[in-house]
Write an enzyme that holds these catalytic residues in place. Structure first.
Site, PDB file in Angstrom:
ATOM      1  CD  GLU A 139      -2.801   1.377   0.380  1.00 37.86           C
ATOM      2  OE1 GLU A 139      -3.028   0.441  -0.512  1.00 37.86           O
ATOM      3  OE2 GLU A 139      -3.379   2.515   0.046  1.00 37.86           O
ATOM      4  CG  ASP A 140       1.661   2.749   3.257  1.00 38.18           C
ATOM      5  OD1 ASP A 140       0.641   3.244   2.604  1.00 38.18           O
ATOM      6  OD2 ASP A 140       1.568   2.962   4.458  1.00 38.18           O
TER       7      ASP A 140
END
Ligand code: MN
Length: 721
Positions: free
Chosen positions: A83-84
């Site tokens: 996600e990051d």
């Protein structure tokens, strides 16, 4: 302090923790994941200013306390990498294998949904959350640990509204899930953290007063423990006893639910007696009951009838050695492990297998069935909240199988819990062998036999008394289909009428070719839209060019005019607009005897010539109406209320001390409520009794206000009247 940081869990410490309980530990994979996570997040920082990688490491640490397997721990370490950072699932899969990449994918999906959580998105969010959970429970466990660490560090987030939103979401979605999974340690901590951020003043007030009470009774806990231990050992019963004071959030909830102040709260202290065997549980109970006064109504046997989440324990309330009311829980070590760590504890015995324990997930199947029937997420969330927060009632099928339903469930709820088809075709029921009405509320231990008929269909009146989400969704779906047919017929008729009136040939084939212009797939859908008033007949005729020359029978009248449709819902302050079950336009008033608020359960009383007056369901004045036909079951509708202020009436008793009245008015205005009227009913040298009328928007706001008032030491009593 809440959420305070502790030292980072080092790589070798994490592996050592796992080694203590996981026989299938893959130390190499844990080490690689640890290094990978640190490297991926190396350039990122948290709101606190700490390096980002501390977060996944902390989440992994939390999961080792639940003794989760290597795969869960590795997933926790990697949960934010896709996600990051620039990491891809393919990369995770090639480095850590398919199982890990699927787990990380599950957690990432939940995180993505979390990021877009506006009010209506929340339900959607939750829906996916549940679905993900059904595929692998470890995804949810990682998510819970993730949420716990984020809540522990929430005070670093500078925006107050963001903190409150996250805290609210935690209470709405994550604590009920933690509770249902039986993970009490996480549930308690999440609740307290959320409470702290939602109502910091009340939290502080309760903890301060607990600290005070606790200091005064620090010796008391030790004394009570030794007293019980002494008695138990004189009977040769081996046990270990721990005592604690309850969490601020659970105290706050009790104060709200039971209409009591902190002083009146019977048991701030709870004691847990752990014994060796089930037999010893009952033996211990007998010994304790014969030596102390028993508080009536507090005994519960969750060993013979476990809670829905498999919680087992004996509960009782006694007057302890210091004449204080205390709560006692008696259970075995195994019951205790399952209580504290829930599904995670089961997990320990099932490592490596998919943890699909049928009994544990009976409630989950119920949710999945609602998902299939619910057309919109908000409806789903509403129903789910209901099911999550109500206590359970246990009933038997004729075959002796135990079913659990929320408290207040009726015969029809029971029928739907067996199967949607059984529910749809219910014509009658026997409870404990006796024929009973379908609206009968079930009691613990009832044996229920449902009678069905192939020709029966659900009655719209059922919706007024069923309480389970599943039954409501099934009945609504049935009614919606039925309504759609009616609307469709109505729409077709009104189109035909309009055509006739203006001498146009009604041409459904032509209409068919214009369906996409109206964004409908079938002609029935288009008719239904007209019948429901979403489209006007004029619009349909003009857009589909039915009025064009080639189809006009007669074109001498070029001033084609149709009556303008009257708007269906006039915007006014008419209360009938926001109460379901009242005919629009009917005269409606709110009773002055009980001051109903949105959130209260309400009924209406039909008074000839005067319209309907709305009362709270528990209002005493209703009992004087013998004519039951004049009492209507009503509900607050979901629409935004046009009247935003209602009157709530509370009774207060506070100490006659300087500043006490100012404190009261201050609290009320701080809670965004206005005082309409204050009446002093009793003024003695030590206490004042007052009745305050407050302008307020709903029940929840009133309950919060009452809770805040109760948490003040100058205020002895605060109650709604
Ligand atoms: Mn995270």
């Amino acid at each position: 302090m809440l959420g305070a940081n502790h030292l980072v869990l080092k790589q070798n410490e994490l592996v050592e923790r796992l080694r203590e309980y996981d026989p299938n530990l893959d130390a190499d994979m844990v080490n690689r994941a640890y290094v990978f996570a640190v490297r991926c997040h190396s350039t990122q920082v948290r709101d606190s200013g700490d390096p980002y990688f501390l977060h996944p490491i902390e989440v992994a640490g939390i999961l080792t306390e639940l003794k989760l397997d290597t795969h869960s721990i590795v997933t926790a370490l990697l949960h934010d990498t896709v996600e990051d950072t620039f990491t891809t699932f393919e990369e995770i899969e090639s480095l850590f294998g398919t199982e890990i990449s699927q787990l990380v994918c599950g957690v990432t999906k939940l995180t993505k949904l979390e990021l877009q959580s506006e009010a209506t998105k929340q339900a959607e969010n939750f829906r996916k959350l549940v679905l993900a959970m059904s595929s692998d429970i470890r995804v949810l466990l990682v998510k819970l640990a993730d949420r716990l660490h984020n809540m522990r560090t929430l005070y670093h987030v500078s925006s107050q509204s963001k903190r409150q939103r996250i805290a609210h979401e935690t209470l709405e979605i994550y604590t009920p899930l933690a509770e249902r999974l039986g993970i009490h340690t996480i549930k308690d901590e999440l609740e307290d953290l959320a409470f702290y951020h939602l109502h910091p003043d009340v939290y502080e007030s309760i903890t301060n007063r607990l600290k005070f009470a606790h200091l005064a009774s620090a010796d008391a806990i030790a004394l009570i423990i030794s007293d019980i231990e002494h008695i138990a050992s004189s009977y040769g019963l081996k046990c270990s006893i721990t005592g604690r004071s309850k969490t601020p959030y659970s105290i706050w909830r009790k104060m709200q639910q039971k209409n009591i102040t902190l002083e009146q709260l019977s048991d701030i202290m709870a004691f847990r007696v752990i014994v060796d065997t089930v037999e010893d549980c009952y033996k211990g109970l007998g010994i304790i009951h014969s030596h102390y006064m028993v508080v009536p109504g507090r005994f519960k046997d969750y060993i013979s009838t476990p809670k829905a989440n498999n919680y087992q324990s004996l509960h009782t309330g006694i007057l302890g050695p210091l004449n204080q009311k205390i709560e006692l829980q008696i259970r075995t070590q195994e019951m205790h492990d399952i209580c504290e760590n829930g599904v995670a504890a089961h997990w320990q015995y099932k490592q490596g297998n998919n943890c699909h324990d049928g009994k544990q997930y009976a409630w989950l199947r119920g949710l999945l069935e609602i998902l299939e029937n619910a057309p919109n997420p908000t409806e789903f969330l509403e129903h789910t909240k209901l099911e999550m927060f109500q206590d359970q009632v246990f009933c038997f099928t004729p075959k002796g199988e135990l079913t659990n339903l929320p408290n207040g469930a009726t015969v029809v709820d029971f029928a739907y819990s067996i199967h949607s088809e059984v529910g749809n075709r219910t014509i009658g029921a026997k409870i404990n062998g006796r024929q009973m009405p379908l609206r009968t509320i079930l009691k613990n231990g009832d044996m229920i036999e449902i009678m069905t008929s192939k020709t029966q269909t659900p009655s719209p009146t059922w919706e007024r008394f069923v309480i389970t989400g599943k039954a409501k969704a099934c009945i609504r779906r049935f009614i919606r289909n039925q309504q759609r047919t009616q609307y469709s017929d109505l729409g077709k008729t009104s189109l035909q009428k309009a055509c006739h009136k203006y001498n146009i040939t009604f041409n459904d084939k032509k209409l068919q070719t214009y369906l996409s212009k109206f964004n409908h797939n079938t002609i029935e859908d288009l008719y239904a839209a007209v019948g429901e008033g979403i489209l006007s007949a004029k619009e349909v005729i003009q857009t589909s060019h039915m009025d064009h020359e080639d189809t006009r029978k007669d074109n001498h009248d070029n001033t084609f005019k149709l009556e303008k449709r009257k708007s269906q819902k006039p915007k006014s302050n008419d209360p009938s607009q926001f109460i379901d079950g009242v005919i629009t336009g009917m005269s409606v008033s709110f009773a002055g005897c009980c001051h109903p608020l949105p959130g209260d359960k309400i009924v209406g009383i039909v008074q000839t010539g005067k319209g309907i007056s709305i009362h709270r369901q528990e209002c005493q004045s209703i009992t004087s109406y013998e004519d039951l036909d004049r009492i209507l079951d009503l509900n607050w509708s979901d629409v935004e209320h046009i009247i935003s202020k209602y009157t709530g009436r509370i009774k207060l008793t506070f100490m006659n001390k300087p500043g006490a009245l100012a404190l009261v008015t201050n609290i009320i205005s701080k809670q965004n409520a206005d005082i309409n009227n204050i009446k002093i009913t009793n003024r003695s040298f030590d206490f004042w009794d007052v009745i305050v009328d407050i302008e307020i928007s709903n029940l929840e706001q009133l309950n919060v206000l009452i809770g805040v008032l109760r948490s003040q030491s100058l205020i002895l009593n605060a109650d709604r009247i």
